[in-house]
Scaffold this motif. Structure first.
Motif, PDB file in Angstrom:
ATOM      1  N   HIS A   9       0.820  -1.408   0.166  1.00 26.14           N
ATOM      2  CA  HIS A   9      -0.053  -0.146  -0.211  1.00 26.14           C
ATOM      3  C   HIS A   9       0.725   1.188  -0.331  1.00 26.14           C
ATOM      4  CE1 HIS A   9      -4.364  -2.139   1.231  1.00 26.14           C
ATOM      5  NE2 HIS A   9      -2.856  -2.575   1.778  1.00 26.14           N
ATOM      6  N   HIS A  10       0.094   1.941  -0.709  1.00 28.61           N
ATOM      7  CA  HIS A  10       0.995   3.772  -0.789  1.00 28.61           C
ATOM      8  C   HIS A  10      -0.087   5.147  -0.217  1.00 28.61           C
ATOM      9  CE1 HIS A  10       0.141   5.275  -4.283  1.00 28.61           C
ATOM     10  NE2 HIS A  10       0.352   3.885  -4.937  1.00 28.61           N
ATOM     11  N   GLN A  25       2.894  -0.548   4.012  1.00 26.43           N
ATOM     12  CA  GLN A  25       3.347   0.262   3.241  1.00 26.43           C
ATOM     13  C   GLN A  25       5.050   0.629   2.887  1.00 26.43           C
ATOM     14  OE1 GLN A  25       2.860   3.880   5.686  1.00 26.43           O
ATOM     15  NE2 GLN A  25       2.929   5.081   4.628  1.00 26.43           N
ATOM     16  N   ARG A  28       7.869   3.637   2.911  1.00 23.58           N
ATOM     17  CA  ARG A  28       7.251   5.057   4.084  1.00 23.58           C
ATOM     18  C   ARG A  28       8.264   5.775   4.675  1.00 23.58           C
ATOM     19  NH1 ARG A  28       4.664   1.794   9.678  1.00 23.58           N
ATOM     20  NH2 ARG A  28       2.890   1.689   8.290  1.00 23.58           N
ATOM     21  N   LEU A  35       0.550   5.126   7.112  1.00 20.72           N
ATOM     22  CA  LEU A  35      -0.909   5.134   6.734  1.00 20.72           C
ATOM     23  C   LEU A  35      -0.796   3.714   8.140  1.00 20.72           C
ATOM     24  CD1 LEU A  35       0.128   3.559   3.050  1.00 20.72           C
ATOM     25  CD2 LEU A  35      -1.512   5.208   4.134  1.00 20.72           C
ATOM     26  N   GLY A  40       5.266  -1.195   7.830  1.00 20.62           N
ATOM     27  CA  GLY A  40       6.165  -0.280   6.584  1.00 20.62           C
ATOM     28  C   GLY A  40       7.366  -1.127   6.636  1.00 20.62           C
TER      29      GLY A  40
END
Length: 607
Positions: A9-10, A25, A28, A35, A40
């Motif tokens: 995820h970003h 993330q 990070r 997030l 991370g």
């Protein structure tokens, strides 16, 4: 069996976290905000600060160096693979709910069951082709050279030949194949994972030493993620050669779109309908030229557009509608338009016949030849019509069109809003020269005079653009306009072309920002019912389709005029309903309206 799938995820998106899935993330160390609810890639041994160039590989590196799961792999926040062997097709979902998890068997038992048969699970094996052109099958090598830089894939091949000769022949087989899987999405046994990461990062670190990417644009700087997709396929091609018993499962993809935004659409519709137009001076000639094109079949829809336009301006008498048509717009309809709007605004009709666009193809069922007629206006209009606004007939105007007319294009020729899938469309047309300015052609501010001054005979110019790029063109005139005016585009605020995916979910790649999207959603100046899901179809789920029906009824085609007719004609009417439709009829009136729309419309009238 210790199994873990890390999901990159970003940005804020739907997440899935359970005994198998772990959100991570990426980048990070570069991120402005953390997030919530996920780890991370910036702890332990990591390359988090390389994320802009290495993409999801910063997570892959972190997994390699900091975990020891028996089976491990990687997915993306928008791209998962299904663990259900009975599912054989890709699908799109909006958000992730328990039913999605159950259907795709996104559990420990679901994935463990696959690993009873397979050693590796990857994303689907696809035929390779440019975006939107599935018939143009090409090799992975040619595809990479078209969308990125051929010298970089050549460098990969050279490194493998020099430093990994045991992979070389298999690398040629893979890189020149016409199928591969994308996204660096794969889950595998730990021993395979160790070999995979060792090979992948060794090659890419050598690439980093040899290639200067300082002049690449931000998209092309993601070179290591792009090259890794080819190297991942090379690795598994070699693995299959080395171990004939190895079984790989290419699972179908599940594309995860955004959840539908929570918004009070009824209040927004009411606010738009009740908006009082203000006095706005007209720049650029003192009169506004509107261009449209439709036939008898689309006349009612066009009238809804026109009604919404006139409802939001006080400049109706200074607006001139220029309607380009062919024989499919009858003389009866033409007279009806002229009579209906006499005294409110101005209409001129132009017959298009024997035009150069008649040989241009139509490849979508809901598209008609009218979509091309915007390309012939320079041959039909008098010289005095030198600046125009072009409008499709599947839109509703929510603000004073004068504001759009008054936008200064500067030295540019065409003003348009970024398309809902513009990044992919630009890549399809321009390959490694793609940009972030592909516009939707449904609403355009167009300076005909500037276009003629720069390109002379526009009919010749458009024809050259079409025939020279014909294999790449799938979106008719929109592609032609984007190619023809690639360097002449002025990007308008997204509010002036608020596309349908802004109100549902968008699984396409677009260039506009989240902030622009939110502002357009909450403050649309034009609502554009893009795609095939038109508001006049019962199946349409657009939350603002009531706007279409409101202005269509005002155009003397249904409920609003129906009440007038009842009072004037003193006729007895009858109602009949079924599950879908409300039928209002008498010897003089015959109206058919979707049941749900009729209920909403009556509520709005009462308010």
């Amino acid at each position: 069996m210790d199994i873990k799938v890390y999901v990159c995820h970003h940005k804020q998106w739907s997440t899935l976290k359970n005994e198998v899935f772990e959100p991570i993330q990426v980048g990070r160390s570069l991120a402005k905000t953390y997030l919530p609810g996920m780890i991370g890639d910036d702890t332990g041994d990591n390359i988090s600060d390389k994320n802009k160039e290495w993409c999801e590989l910063t997570a892959l590196y972190w997994i390699w160096k900091n975990t020891s799961h028996d089976y491990v792999g990687l997915m993306h926040y928008r791209r998962y693979v299904s663990f259900n062997p009975d599912i054989h097709r890709d699908e799109v979902i909006h958000g992730i709910d328990p039913q999605d998890t159950k259907r795709n068997r996104w559990t420990h038992d679901g994935l463990a069951a696959l690993f009873q048969t397979y050693s590796v699970v990857t994303s689907p094996l696809y035929n390779i082709h440019p975006p939107g052109l599935p018939h143009r099958i090409q090799s992975s090598y040619d595809h990479y050279g078209n969308e990125h830089y051929k010298k970089d894939i050549d460098t990969i091949i050279s490194i493998i030949e020099e430093q990994f000769p045991e992979y070389y022949i298999d690398s040629l087989h893979s890189i020149y194949a016409h199928q591969c899987f994308f996204g660096n999405i794969a889950i595998m046994r730990r021993d395979i994972f160790e070999d995979y990461c060792s090979f992948l990062f060794s090659v890419l670190e050598e690439v980093e030493r040899r290639i200067d990417i300082s002049t690449y644009d931000p998209y092309q700087k993601r070179i290591f993620g792009f090259l890794a997709e080819r190297l991942t396929n090379v690795f598994f091609e070699h693995l299959k050669s080395r171990d004939k018993t190895l079984k790989i499962h290419h699972a179908p993809m599940v594309y995860v779109g955004e959840k539908d935004p929570v918004f009070d659409y009824a209040s927004l519709s009411s606010r738009i309908i009740k908006k009082t137009p203000l006095e706005n001076a007209i720049f650029f000639g003192g009169a506004i030229n509107i261009v449209m094109s439709f036939d008898d079949r689309y006349a009612n829809h066009a009238q809804a557009t026109i009604e919404s336009l006139l409802a939001h301006t006080r400049n109706g008498n200074s607006i001139y509608f220029h309607i380009i048509h062919d024989a499919r717009l009858s003389q009866d309809k033409i007279h009806q338009f002229k009579n209906t709007y006499q005294g409110r605004t101005n209409f001129s009709f132009y017959l298009a016949e024997n035009t150069f666009i008649e040989k241009f193809p139509l490849n979508r069922g809901y598209i008609s030849i009218n979509t091309y007629y915007r390309l012939v206006m320079q041959d039909l209009f008098p010289a005095s019509v030198s600046r125009v606004i072009y409008l499709d007939s599947d839109i509703i105007i929510c603000d004073d069109i004068t504001k759009l007319w008054n936008i200064d294009l500067g030295e540019k020729i065409v003003g348009g809003c970024l398309d809902e899938g513009g990044v992919l469309q630009s890549r399809r047309l321009f390959g490694n020269k793609a940009n972030n300015t592909y516009v939707n052609a449904g609403i355009l501010l167009f300076d005909i005079q500037k276009a003629i001054e720069k390109y002379s005979n526009l009919s010749f110019y458009y024809s050259e653009v079409f025939y020279k790029n014909q294999p790449l063109i799938t979106l008719q005139d929109q592609d032609i306009i984007n190619i023809a005016y690639k360097d002449d585009l002025h990007i308008l605020p997204l509010n002036w072309n608020t596309n349908s995916r802004i109100y549902t979910a968008n699984d396409l790649d677009h260039a506009y920002s989240q902030k622009a999207e939110q502002d357009a959603r909450e403050n649309p100046q034009i609502v554009h019912f893009t795609d095939s899901r038109k508001p006049w179809k019962f199946s349409c789920t657009h939350p603002l389709k009531l706007l279409y029906w409101f202005y269509r009824e005002k155009a003397d085609t249904g409920l609003f005029s129906f009440y007038e007719k009842i009072s004037k004609k003193n006729t007895t009417i009858k109602l009949r309903t079924d599950e879908k439709m409300l039928y209002i009829y008498s010897d003089r009136i015959n109206v058919k309206i979707p049941q749900k729309v009729a209920v909403q419309l009556l509520k709005l009238i009462k308010r």
